[in-house]
Write a protein that holds these residues in place. Structure first.
Motif, PDB file in Angstrom:
ATOM      1  N   TYR A   1       0.809  -1.220   0.000  1.00 34.56           N
ATOM      2  CA  TYR A   1       0.000   0.000   0.000  1.00 34.56           C
ATOM      3  C   TYR A   1       0.851   1.283   0.000  1.00 34.56           C
ATOM      4  CZ  TYR A   1      -3.624   3.342   1.187  1.00 34.56           C
ATOM      5  OH  TYR A   1      -4.477   4.406   1.164  1.00 34.56           O
TER       6      TYR A   1
ATOM      7  N   LYS B   1       0.245  -0.806   6.757  1.00 38.09           N
ATOM      8  CA  LYS B   1      -1.090  -0.712   6.146  1.00 38.09           C
ATOM      9  C   LYS B   1      -1.217  -1.707   5.008  1.00 38.09           C
ATOM     10  CE  LYS B   1      -2.917   1.963   8.723  1.00 38.09           C
ATOM     11  NZ  LYS B   1      -4.206   1.647   9.341  1.00 38.09           N
TER      12      LYS B   1
ATOM     13  N   ILE C   1     -13.578  -1.565  -1.191  1.00 37.42           N
ATOM     14  CA  ILE C   1     -13.679  -0.958   0.141  1.00 37.42           C
ATOM     15  C   ILE C   1     -14.983  -1.380   0.809  1.00 37.42           C
ATOM     16  CG2 ILE C   1     -13.779   1.247   1.396  1.00 37.42           C
ATOM     17  CD1 ILE C   1     -12.196   2.500  -0.916  1.00 37.42           C
TER      18      ILE C   1
ATOM     19  N   GLU D   1      -9.567  -1.660   2.239  1.00 37.15           N
ATOM     20  CA  GLU D   1      -9.705  -0.458   3.036  1.00 37.15           C
ATOM     21  C   GLU D   1     -11.027  -0.554   3.779  1.00 37.15           C
ATOM     22  OE1 GLU D   1      -8.282   2.671   0.229  1.00 37.15           O
ATOM     23  OE2 GLU D   1      -9.585   3.954   1.441  1.00 37.15           O
TER      24      GLU D   1
ATOM     25  N   PRO E   1      -5.768   0.603   5.382  1.00 35.09           N
ATOM     26  CA  PRO E   1      -6.169   1.973   5.682  1.00 35.09           C
ATOM     27  C   PRO E   1      -7.593   2.087   6.237  1.00 35.09           C
ATOM     28  CG  PRO E   1      -5.114   1.843   3.557  1.00 35.09           C
ATOM     29  CD  PRO E   1      -5.310   0.436   3.996  1.00 35.09           C
TER      30      PRO E   1
END
Ligand code: 1PR
Length: 535
Positions: A147, A192, A228, A280, A313
């Motif tokens: 990342y 991350k 996400i 994420e 994240p």
């Protein structure tokens, strides 16, 4: 703890290094914080997670005498790991608000990515490395994505080739990691980068143990499209913080009790999605517009607990604005955001307040520097500031019927209308504003947003697919990354949005919460379709 299991951390207080701390602890190490330059010289193992802007960091390092200590420590080939800005600072200088001199240990200038060649700046997301020399700590990275989040980068050259251990391609072929002896630095964020990232830290912390290499399926080639998982969070009527999910933003059950729909507990769900491969996690405090977030300590607690063992994240949004509490105490939006960052957020997301800021900016043409958006991105960097847009489709017969940018719609309106504009709303869709999503997106890019989270009230919770007309319009209008949101109902919706628009990521909520489509299936589908994803 023996001194072998303690790592020294250089945190000069410019941002969120909580996740680095959490990752170190997760790997069984204690942390000693650097207080004086001597602490650097006496370290057994030093980690330097650079955060914030280059110039500000150098300023602190110079003023405190840490710059000199760092150079001495590194010249003696003591075990060192720099992360992100902690890599860039090793170079001669940076163009970020500069030129500004760095520590000068590695030849080269850190410059800004060029967005003119179609690559979005900042680079946010999971990218592939080309390993150019043995670096030990990267042994498990191989074909996996890691990342990155940055707008500046150092370039390989003849002068620094003895240092470069891997490069990454993002328009330019830039330096992803350096290594000389015991000195390592990486541009990406191991803390991350999920399991692969943890293994980078593990190999730095246990250099002599022979940890077997992990096998890899698939091969990372370039920046991956992100998937996400979004958790809309609010207190239910009993006062418990729950993950909820609306239909077109209505989160109440249509029963006599009219209760807030409860789909689970935020920390548990976040952990589960991390394990299932979410790239994420976003938390949206959906009643933040009316409840003051720092009064909402449970949300901060959710972030603290989640960041303890979720190593991808985390974004948090809802209620980020200036606020005066009942006792007349004023809180700036920057204080609110800082509290979120300290609690483990990597990015904050601004909804309503960004709409007001954009309206003012479009009216006056002046950047006051005072909006939440501007203040937070100035201190924490653009990449830490997401603007969440909540537009509603308004059909019109002719594009000139409104002063806002309209599009020709794929599906006609209820009265056969061929066009629509997308009206921005505030307060969780409760109030329409005189600005379109297109105008808003361009304005907030100017004001310093690093990414756009693009919802669509009409599609939210419907499971019929993303609003392609809207996502195409916005992802073509700006050069920062755009996250497509609202309406995912099947794996094909994800491949569709990545094929037909320039979205960098796709976000979904309902299908994950109701376990209709697991994240893993989305990833597998995208992979089969030849779309780059992190496996
Ligand atoms: O205005 O700065 O306080 O921020 C409030 C934030 O809360 C905004 O980001 C806004 O989008 C969000 N929000 C406010 N009310 C709601 C609501 O649902 N009543 N949620 C809400 C908005 C949409 C997405 C949802 C996607 C995907 N959320 O979060 O997760 O539409 O859903 P799906 O996959 O199930 O279709 P401020």
């Amino acid at each position: 703890t023996s001194s072998d299991s303690v790592v020294t951390l250089l945190d000069y207080g410019a941002g969120n290094v909580r996740s680095v701390r959490n990752a170190i602890r997760h790997l069984g190490f204690g942390i000693k914080d650097v207080q004086t330059p001597e602490d650097i010289l006496n370290a057994n193992r030093l980690i330097f997670p650079g955060v914030g802007a280059f110039a500000a960091a150098m300023d602190v390092l110079n003023k405190t005498g840490m710059a000199e200590a760092l150079c001495a420590y590194i010249e003696k080939d003591r075990p060192f790991l720099g992360i992100c800005l902690g890599l860039q600072l090793l170079f001669q200088s940076s163009e970020e608000n500069g030129p500004v001199n760095g520590l000068g240990l590695i030849p080269g200038v850190v410059g800004r990515f060029d967005s003119s060649n179609g690559f979005r700046v900042p680079q946010i997301g999971w990218n592939a490395l080309q390993i150019t020399k043995d670096s030990e700590i990267l042994d498990d990275v191989g074909d996996h994505h890691v990342y990155f989040v940055h707008s500046y980068r150092a370039m390989p050259s003849d002068d620094n080739k003895e240092w470069v251990s891997s490069t990454c391609n993002y328009g330019d072929n830039f330096i992803a990691s350096v290594r000389r002896g015991n000195v390592h630095a990486v541009q990406f964020h191991p803390e991350k980068s999920g399991d692969v990232g943890l293994s980078v830290l593990r190999r730095f912390l246990h250099p002599k143990t022979n940890i077997p290499k992990k096998p890899t399926e698939g091969k990372a080639l370039k920046l991956a499209k992100r998937v996400i998982a979004c958790l809309d969070v609010r207190a239910n009527d009993k006062g418990d913080l729950v993950v909820t999910k609306g239909d077109q933003y209505d989160v109440r059950e249509h029963t006599k009790e009219n209760e807030v729909r409860n789909l689970g507990k935020p920390v548990e769900l976040a952990r589960q999605y991390y394990k299932e491969g979410a790239d994420e996690i976003s938390f949206l405090n959906i009643t933040g517009f009316r409840d003051f977030p720092l009064g909402d300590l449970p949300m901060l607690q959710v972030l603290r607990l989640t960041s303890e063992n979720v190593f991808v994240p985390l974004t948090v949004g809802g209620g980020i604005r200036d606020f005066t509490d009942a006792n007349g105490r004023h809180y700036s939006s920057l204080e609110v955001a800082s509290e979120y960052f300290r609690s483990g957020a990597d990015k904050i997301s601004i909804g309503s307040d960004a709409v007001y800021a954009a309206e003012d900016y479009l009216k006056t043409g002046v950047k006051t520097g005072k909006s939440s958006l501007e203040q937070i991105s100035r201190v924490y960097g653009n990449q830490a500031v997401v603007v969440s847009i909540d537009p509603r489709r308004v059909y019109i017969t002719h594009p000139n019927d409104v002063e806002f940018k309209a599009v020709r719609v794929t599906d006609l309106g209820p009265n056969g209308e061929e066009y629509a504009w997308y009206q921005c709303t505030v307060n969780g869709g409760r109030e329409g504003r005189p600005i379109g999503a297109y105008e808003l997106a361009k304005a907030v890019e100017d004001l310093g947003a690093g990414e756009i989270l693009l919802n669509c009230i009409d599609c939210d919770g419907q499971g019929k697919g993303f609003d392609m007309d809207l996502i195409k319009l916005i992802s073509d209008a700006v050069s920062i990354p755009v996250i497509a949101s609202s309406g995912a109902g099947a794996v094909e919706h994800f491949s569709d949005v990545f094929r037909k628009t320039n979205a960098s990521a796709a976000l979904a909520a309902g299908i994950f919460h109701r376990k209709e489509v697991p994240i893993q299936s989305v990833k597998e589908h995208l992979y089969k379709e030849g779309i780059e994803v992190r496996i």
